[in-house]
Design a protein around this motif. Structure first.
Motif, PDB file in Angstrom:
ATOM      1  N   UNK A  60     -14.330  -6.746   1.627  1.00 22.36           N
ATOM      2  CA  UNK A  60     -15.361  -7.260   0.722  1.00 22.36           C
ATOM      3  C   UNK A  60     -16.692  -6.548   0.961  1.00 22.36           C
ATOM      4  N   UNK A  61     -16.983  -6.256   2.231  1.00 23.11           N
ATOM      5  CA  UNK A  61     -18.233  -5.560   2.556  1.00 23.11           C
ATOM      6  C   UNK A  61     -18.318  -4.213   1.850  1.00 23.11           C
ATOM      7  N   UNK A  62     -17.244  -3.429   1.931  1.00 26.43           N
ATOM      8  CA  UNK A  62     -17.268  -2.101   1.309  1.00 26.43           C
ATOM      9  C   UNK A  62     -17.311  -2.210  -0.211  1.00 26.43           C
ATOM     10  N   UNK A  63     -16.652  -3.214  -0.787  1.00 27.27           N
ATOM     11  CA  UNK A  63     -16.694  -3.384  -2.240  1.00 27.27           C
ATOM     12  C   UNK A  63     -18.112  -3.674  -2.708  1.00 27.27           C
ATOM     13  N   UNK A  64     -18.828  -4.531  -1.997  1.00 30.88           N
ATOM     14  CA  UNK A  64     -20.202  -4.841  -2.398  1.00 30.88           C
ATOM     15  C   UNK A  64     -21.145  -3.669  -2.144  1.00 30.88           C
ATOM     16  N   UNK A  65     -20.853  -2.881  -1.146  1.00 33.90           N
ATOM     17  CA  UNK A  65     -21.657  -1.668  -0.933  1.00 33.90           C
ATOM     18  C   UNK A  65     -21.451  -0.683  -2.076  1.00 33.90           C
ATOM     19  N   UNK A  66     -20.218  -0.598  -2.573  1.00 33.69           N
ATOM     20  CA  UNK A  66     -19.934   0.273  -3.719  1.00 33.69           C
ATOM     21  C   UNK A  66     -20.638  -0.239  -4.976  1.00 33.69           C
ATOM     22  N   UNK A  67     -20.684  -1.573  -5.133  1.00 37.52           N
ATOM     23  CA  UNK A  67     -21.410  -2.144  -6.272  1.00 37.52           C
ATOM     24  C   UNK A  67     -22.900  -1.838  -6.140  1.00 37.52           C
TER      25      UNK A  67
END
Length: 289
Positions: free
Chosen positions: A222-229
């Motif tokens: 989830x951390x990496x997904x939100x960083x990508x967002x």
């Protein structure tokens, strides 16, 4: 028949290899073989078939394994009950939890729990196999998606939540009050890989809505997904409450029309003794969510 022998027997049932079982127990192979022979002599039946390098349980071995597991479990229950009676608050609490998003919301509970049970070691295992871990007695409590009824389990439904679309604050849709399934199908998304619980839930919802989503990048965190967002690589679909954990990243949350929904359960085996610590932890989970 001694408890020690039953532990030896159960390890051999698990490994079906004398050398491996002896190594995991911490004894020599001849000692393990001798103890199994003593058990077989006492019962008057062979418990294992030795076929060269292969070992297999006999019908009697299968039967004894079933009862031995109950004996060992009940002994463990007794020890935990007595420890609770003495109010020692020692031991450990093992929790399997749905990874990535739920574990972000456990920190507050863990901090409060530590204050009340400072002598209890807590182990949290992020896994999509929480139900299996509970049934295999690898953990005391499982936290994850709603499970089917099972006579071996106690199930506590504790939370239902919808999913939202998360976008960069400069995204074209950042000011929208709500987004439709048809609009989602046109948006580049960053998502969990297929096979992850959260992704499978979204994919099933998409089928019902008659749409297909476009995943331009996939990660398991989830951390990496939100960083990508945050970097405007794409938007993501996640549980609505996660905005509280990532509000400082310049990300907006947009409700989805007829949104995907998930139901969460706490599960534990009904033949295991639940310590005061375990009950207190579950109570905190229900109250927080």
């Amino acid at each position: 028949m001694e408890i020690r022998q039953l532990h030896y027997f159960l390890m051999l049932c698990k490994e079906l290899h004398f050398s491996e079982a002896a190594f995991k127990i911490g004894i020599s192979q001849p000692t393990l073989s001798q103890q199994i022979r003593v058990l077989e002599d006492e019962l008057g039946v062979p418990l294992f078939d030795r076929m060269g390098k292969k070992t297999a349980k006999t019908e009697a071995g299968e039967l004894l394994e079933c009862y031995a597991l109950q004996v060992v479990q009940q002994l463990d229950n007794a020890k935990k009950a007595i420890a609770d009676l003495n109010d020692l608050h020692t031991g450990r609490l093992r929790i399997a939890v749905l990874p990535s998003d739920l574990d972000y919301r456990l920190t507050e509970i863990l901090i409060d729990f530590r204050k009340e049970f400072p002598n209890t070691k807590v182990q949290v295992f992020p896994t999509i196999e929480s139900l299996t871990r509970v049934l295999d007695n690898d953990v005391d409590i499982g936290v994850g998606l709603k499970v089917e009824a099972d006579s071996r389990l106690e199930r506590i439904p504790f939370y239902t939540e919808t999913y939202s679309l998360f976008v960069h604050e400069q995204h074209d849709y950042a000011q929208k009050k709500c987004i439709t399934a048809a609009e989602l199908a046109e948006i580049p998304l960053v998502m969990y890989p297929q096979g992850k619980c959260g992704r499978d839930l979204i994919d099933k919802w998409c089928v019902k809505q008659g749409i297909t989503i476009d995943s331009v990048m996939e990660t398991g965190s989830a951390t990496s997904l939100f960083q990508l967002v945050r970097e405007d690589i794409g938007a993501t679909i996640q549980p609505s409450q996660l905005i509280e954990n990532f509000h400082s990243l310049g990300i907006r949350s947009i409700p989805i029309e007829n949104a995907p929904t998930r139901e969460l359960d706490i599960v534990y085996r009904n033949d295991r003794y639940l310590s005061k610590a375990a009950k207190a932890f579950m109570k905190r989970m229900v109250e927080m969510f």
